[in-house]
Scaffold this motif. Structure first.
Motif, PDB file in Angstrom:
ATOM      1  N   GLY A  26       0.799  -1.210   0.000  1.00 19.69           N
ATOM      2  CA  GLY A  26       0.000   0.000   0.000  1.00 19.69           C
ATOM      3  C   GLY A  26       0.833   1.262   0.000  1.00 19.69           C
ATOM      4  N   TYR A  27       0.146   2.370   0.128  1.00 20.68           N
ATOM      5  CA  TYR A  27       0.805   3.673   0.145  1.00 20.68           C
ATOM      6  C   TYR A  27      -0.029   4.657   0.957  1.00 20.68           C
ATOM      7  CZ  TYR A  27      -2.668   4.497  -3.479  1.00 20.68           C
ATOM      8  OH  TYR A  27      -3.846   4.580  -4.175  1.00 20.68           O
ATOM      9  N   LEU A  28       0.648   5.680   1.450  1.00 19.43           N
ATOM     10  CA  LEU A  28       0.018   6.777   2.177  1.00 19.43           C
ATOM     11  C   LEU A  28       0.760   8.045   1.780  1.00 19.43           C
ATOM     12  CD1 LEU A  28      -2.005   7.704   4.346  1.00 19.43           C
ATOM     13  CD2 LEU A  28      -0.227   7.266   6.037  1.00 19.43           C
ATOM     14  N   GLY A  29       0.075   8.951   1.081  1.00 19.39           N
ATOM     15  CA  GLY A  29       0.782  10.099   0.538  1.00 19.39           C
ATOM     16  C   GLY A  29      -0.035  11.363   0.438  1.00 19.39           C
ATOM     17  N   MET A  30       0.599  12.376  -0.154  1.00 17.54           N
ATOM     18  CA  MET A  30      -0.012  13.689  -0.381  1.00 17.54           C
ATOM     19  C   MET A  30       0.214  14.076  -1.834  1.00 17.54           C
ATOM     20  SD  MET A  30       1.240  15.622   3.116  1.00 17.54           S
ATOM     21  CE  MET A  30       0.891  17.210   2.440  1.00 17.54           C
ATOM     22  N   MET A  31      -0.778  14.826  -2.406  1.00 16.91           N
ATOM     23  CA  MET A  31      -0.683  15.229  -3.810  1.00 16.91           C
ATOM     24  C   MET A  31      -1.228  16.648  -3.997  1.00 16.91           C
ATOM     25  SD  MET A  31      -1.973  11.731  -5.622  1.00 16.91           S
ATOM     26  CE  MET A  31      -1.050  11.960  -7.117  1.00 16.91           C
ATOM     27  N   ILE A  32      -0.816  17.285  -5.083  1.00 16.65           N
ATOM     28  CA  ILE A  32      -1.314  18.605  -5.442  1.00 16.65           C
ATOM     29  C   ILE A  32      -1.291  18.739  -6.957  1.00 16.65           C
ATOM     30  CG2 ILE A  32       0.942  19.725  -5.298  1.00 16.65           C
ATOM     31  CD1 ILE A  32      -0.541  22.188  -4.110  1.00 16.65           C
ATOM     32  N   GLY A  33      -2.210  19.565  -7.499  1.00 16.64           N
ATOM     33  CA  GLY A  33      -2.236  19.783  -8.932  1.00 16.64           C
ATOM     34  C   GLY A  33      -3.401  20.655  -9.351  1.00 16.64           C
ATOM     35  N   PRO A  34      -3.552  20.873 -10.660  1.00 14.19           N
ATOM     36  CA  PRO A  34      -4.644  21.705 -11.155  1.00 14.19           C
ATOM     37  C   PRO A  34      -5.983  20.972 -11.139  1.00 14.19           C
ATOM     38  CG  PRO A  34      -3.325  20.915 -12.984  1.00 14.19           C
ATOM     39  CD  PRO A  34      -2.646  20.456 -11.720  1.00 14.19           C
ATOM     40  N   SER A  35      -7.049  21.764 -11.085  1.00 16.09           N
ATOM     41  CA  SER A  35      -8.420  21.271 -11.100  1.00 16.09           C
ATOM     42  C   SER A  35      -9.154  21.946 -12.253  1.00 16.09           C
ATOM     43  CB  SER A  35      -9.088  21.593  -9.753  1.00 16.09           C
ATOM     44  OG  SER A  35     -10.450  21.225  -9.777  1.00 16.09           O
ATOM     45  N   PHE A  51     -19.900  28.898 -13.575  1.00 20.09           N
ATOM     46  CA  PHE A  51     -18.951  29.972 -13.894  1.00 20.09           C
ATOM     47  C   PHE A  51     -17.555  29.690 -13.331  1.00 20.09           C
ATOM     48  CE2 PHE A  51     -23.114  31.861 -14.197  1.00 20.09           C
ATOM     49  CZ  PHE A  51     -23.041  32.749 -15.245  1.00 20.09           C
ATOM     50  N   ALA A  52     -17.207  28.423 -13.123  1.00 15.88           N
ATOM     51  CA  ALA A  52     -15.923  28.054 -12.502  1.00 15.88           C
ATOM     52  C   ALA A  52     -14.788  28.100 -13.514  1.00 15.88           C
ATOM     53  CB  ALA A  52     -16.020  26.670 -11.880  1.00 15.88           C
ATOM     54  N   LYS A  53     -13.631  28.495 -13.036  1.00 13.97           N
ATOM     55  CA  LYS A  53     -12.406  28.538 -13.826  1.00 13.97           C
ATOM     56  C   LYS A  53     -11.424  27.496 -13.279  1.00 13.97           C
ATOM     57  CE  LYS A  53     -14.097  31.971 -16.050  1.00 13.97           C
ATOM     58  NZ  LYS A  53     -14.919  31.576 -17.170  1.00 13.97           N
ATOM     59  N   THR A  54     -10.309  27.313 -13.969  1.00  8.67           N
ATOM     60  CA  THR A  54      -9.291  26.360 -13.517  1.00  8.67           C
ATOM     61  C   THR A  54      -8.776  26.755 -12.139  1.00  8.67           C
ATOM     62  OG1 THR A  54      -8.632  25.887 -15.780  1.00  8.67           O
ATOM     63  CG2 THR A  54      -7.046  25.359 -14.053  1.00  8.67           C
ATOM     64  N   ASN A  82     -11.900  26.460  -6.990  1.00  6.90           N
ATOM     65  CA  ASN A  82     -11.998  26.978  -8.352  1.00  6.90           C
ATOM     66  C   ASN A  82     -12.557  28.393  -8.309  1.00  6.90           C
ATOM     67  OD1 ASN A  82     -12.532  23.842  -8.573  1.00  6.90           O
ATOM     68  ND2 ASN A  82     -11.646  24.515 -10.494  1.00  6.90           N
ATOM     69  N   PRO A  83     -11.837  29.361  -8.898  1.00  5.41           N
ATOM     70  CA  PRO A  83     -12.331  30.739  -8.925  1.00  5.41           C
ATOM     71  C   PRO A  83     -13.617  30.868  -9.748  1.00  5.41           C
ATOM     72  CG  PRO A  83     -10.054  30.610  -9.690  1.00  5.41           C
ATOM     73  CD  PRO A  83     -10.535  29.219  -9.520  1.00  5.41           C
ATOM     74  N   ILE A  84     -14.424  31.853  -9.411  1.00  6.40           N
ATOM     75  CA  ILE A  84     -15.661  32.173 -10.130  1.00  6.40           C
ATOM     76  C   ILE A  84     -15.482  33.544 -10.776  1.00  6.40           C
ATOM     77  CG2 ILE A  84     -18.132  32.677  -9.910  1.00  6.40           C
ATOM     78  CD1 ILE A  84     -18.136  30.950  -7.363  1.00  6.40           C
ATOM     79  N   ASP A  85     -15.884  33.644 -12.038  1.00  5.33           N
ATOM     80  CA  ASP A  85     -15.933  34.935 -12.717  1.00  5.33           C
ATOM     81  C   ASP A  85     -17.329  35.041 -13.314  1.00  5.33           C
ATOM     82  OD1 ASP A  85     -15.506  37.326 -13.951  1.00  5.33           O
ATOM     83  OD2 ASP A  85     -14.168  36.542 -15.484  1.00  5.33           O
ATOM     84  N   GLN A  86     -18.276  35.542 -12.520  1.00  5.58           N
ATOM     85  CA  GLN A  86     -19.673  35.614 -12.927  1.00  5.58           C
ATOM     86  C   GLN A  86     -20.058  37.069 -13.172  1.00  5.58           C
ATOM     87  OE1 GLN A  86     -22.448  34.103 -10.057  1.00  5.58           O
ATOM     88  NE2 GLN A  86     -24.073  33.914 -11.564  1.00  5.58           N
ATOM     89  N   MET A  87     -20.139  37.425 -14.450  1.00  2.00           N
ATOM     90  CA  MET A  87     -20.555  38.776 -14.839  1.00  2.00           C
ATOM     91  C   MET A  87     -19.754  39.847 -14.101  1.00  2.00           C
ATOM     92  SD  MET A  87     -24.613  38.073 -14.912  1.00  2.00           S
ATOM     93  CE  MET A  87     -25.160  36.450 -15.376  1.00  2.00           C
ATOM     94  N   SER A  88     -18.442  39.738 -14.165  1.00  4.66           N
ATOM     95  CA  SER A  88     -17.487  40.686 -13.555  1.00  4.66           C
ATOM     96  C   SER A  88     -17.501  40.684 -12.031  1.00  4.66           C
ATOM     97  CB  SER A  88     -17.738  42.112 -14.062  1.00  4.66           C
ATOM     98  OG  SER A  88     -17.574  42.138 -15.465  1.00  4.66           O
ATOM     99  N   VAL A  89     -18.083  39.661 -11.408  1.00  9.35           N
ATOM    100  CA  VAL A  89     -18.057  39.513  -9.949  1.00  9.35           C
ATOM    101  C   VAL A  89     -17.168  38.314  -9.637  1.00  9.35           C
ATOM    102  CG1 VAL A  89     -19.414  39.053  -7.882  1.00  9.35           C
ATOM    103  CG2 VAL A  89     -20.373  40.473  -9.696  1.00  9.35           C
ATOM    104  N   ASP A  90     -16.177  38.516  -8.773  1.00 11.81           N
ATOM    105  CA  ASP A  90     -15.252  37.439  -8.428  1.00 11.81           C
ATOM    106  C   ASP A  90     -15.740  36.665  -7.217  1.00 11.81           C
ATOM    107  OD1 ASP A  90     -13.511  38.081 -10.475  1.00 11.81           O
ATOM    108  OD2 ASP A  90     -12.409  39.534  -9.255  1.00 11.81           O
ATOM    109  N   GLY A  91     -15.397  35.392  -7.197  1.00  9.90           N
ATOM    110  CA  GLY A  91     -15.765  34.538  -6.079  1.00  9.90           C
ATOM    111  C   GLY A  91     -14.964  33.260  -6.104  1.00  9.90           C
ATOM    112  N   MET A  92     -15.394  32.276  -5.311  1.00 13.08           N
ATOM    113  CA  MET A  92     -14.658  31.018  -5.197  1.00 13.08           C
ATOM    114  C   MET A  92     -15.613  29.867  -4.887  1.00 13.08           C
ATOM    115  SD  MET A  92     -11.592  29.665  -5.293  1.00 13.08           S
ATOM    116  CE  MET A  92     -10.509  31.056  -5.109  1.00 13.08           C
ATOM    117  N   TRP A  93     -15.475  28.787  -5.661  1.00 15.33           N
ATOM    118  CA  TRP A  93     -16.072  27.506  -5.314  1.00 15.33           C
ATOM    119  C   TRP A  93     -15.007  26.735  -4.546  1.00 15.33           C
ATOM    120  CZ3 TRP A  93     -20.958  25.970  -5.933  1.00 15.33           C
ATOM    121  CH2 TRP A  93     -21.745  26.535  -6.933  1.00 15.33           C
ATOM    122  N   SER A  94     -15.368  26.141  -3.426  1.00 13.58           N
ATOM    123  CA  SER A  94     -14.434  25.266  -2.712  1.00 13.58           C
ATOM    124  C   SER A  94     -15.192  24.046  -2.209  1.00 13.58           C
ATOM    125  CB  SER A  94     -13.759  26.003  -1.556  1.00 13.58           C
ATOM    126  OG  SER A  94     -14.712  26.590  -0.706  1.00 13.58           O
ATOM    127  N   ALA A  95     -14.519  22.925  -2.213  1.00 14.53           N
ATOM    128  CA  ALA A  95     -15.122  21.672  -1.755  1.00 14.53           C
ATOM    129  C   ALA A  95     -14.082  20.878  -0.987  1.00 14.53           C
ATOM    130  CB  ALA A  95     -15.644  20.857  -2.938  1.00 14.53           C
TER     131      ALA A  95
END
Length: 193
Positions: A26-35, A51-54, A82-95
């Motif tokens: 088995g393995y036990l680890g950590m990872m990171i990357g683009p969404s 309206f989510a971005k990378t 994931n950042p939100i760009d909804q009609m010139s309003v910025d925000g963030m989706w997070s899960a």
């Protein structure tokens, strides 16, 4: 939640002592990357779209263990943003998610393994905008993916993971977008006996 983390910790500790001499199961680890968002989550055609971005995905716990031959279990504790760009309003989706499921591991050589995995579990979804509107929802979601592991020394491996994460939770007043992302992750893991 504390009980779940405690049970997972005890299970990992128990499994790490069960392996045969020299064999790493088995393995036990950590990872990171683009969404990368896709579908209605990435779309900006309708007001109810995401309206989510990378963005970014971080896996704080990436676990896999073979129990019977090449079949085993996998678990993960991860988050996406994931950042939100909804009609010139910025925000963030997070899960954030805590999931578990089956694992099928195929040894390609002494140094490489290919893992197929599917997980289902708990998801906390949050949407926030710069002007202070915030919404949260909890529920379930699933993740399906494939991972290539390179065992560069006896106790450590490098990992490259490609997976899709999906959920649909009641977070908006009108129709909710299906949160759909493709995560490409890179990381390192300790190989368990």
């Amino acid at each position: 939640m504390k009980k779940i983390v405690f049970v997972v910790f005890i299970a990992l500790l128990t499994m790490s002592t069960m392996g045969q001499d020299g064999e790493r199961k088995g393995y036990l680890g950590m990872m990171i990357g683009p969404s990368f968002p896709y579908g209605s989550f990435a779309s900006s055609e309708q007001y109810s779209d995401g309206f989510a971005k990378t963005g970014v995905n971080i896996s704080l716990l990436n676990f896999g263990y073979k129990l019977w031959g090449n079949v085993g279990i996998t678990a993960g504790w991860f988050g996406i943003a994931n950042p939100i760009d909804q009609m010139s309003v910025d925000g963030m989706w997070s899960a954030g998610a805590l999931m578990a499921g089956p694992l099928f591991s195929v040894p390609l050589s002494d140094k490489f393994d290919l893992d197929f995995k599917g997980m289902f579990g708990f998801v906390l979804l949050r949407r926030s905008f710069d002007y202070s509107e915030t919404a949260e929802a909890t529920g379930s979601g699933y993740e399906v993916g494939i991972m290539l592991r390179y065992n560069f020394v006896q106790k450590w491996c490098l990992m490259m993971n490609l997976e899709t994460f999906n959920t649909r939770l009641d977070i908006q007043r009108d129709e909710d977008p299906r949160v759909s992302v493709i995560n490409l992750s890179f990381g390192i893991a300790y190989r368990l006996k």
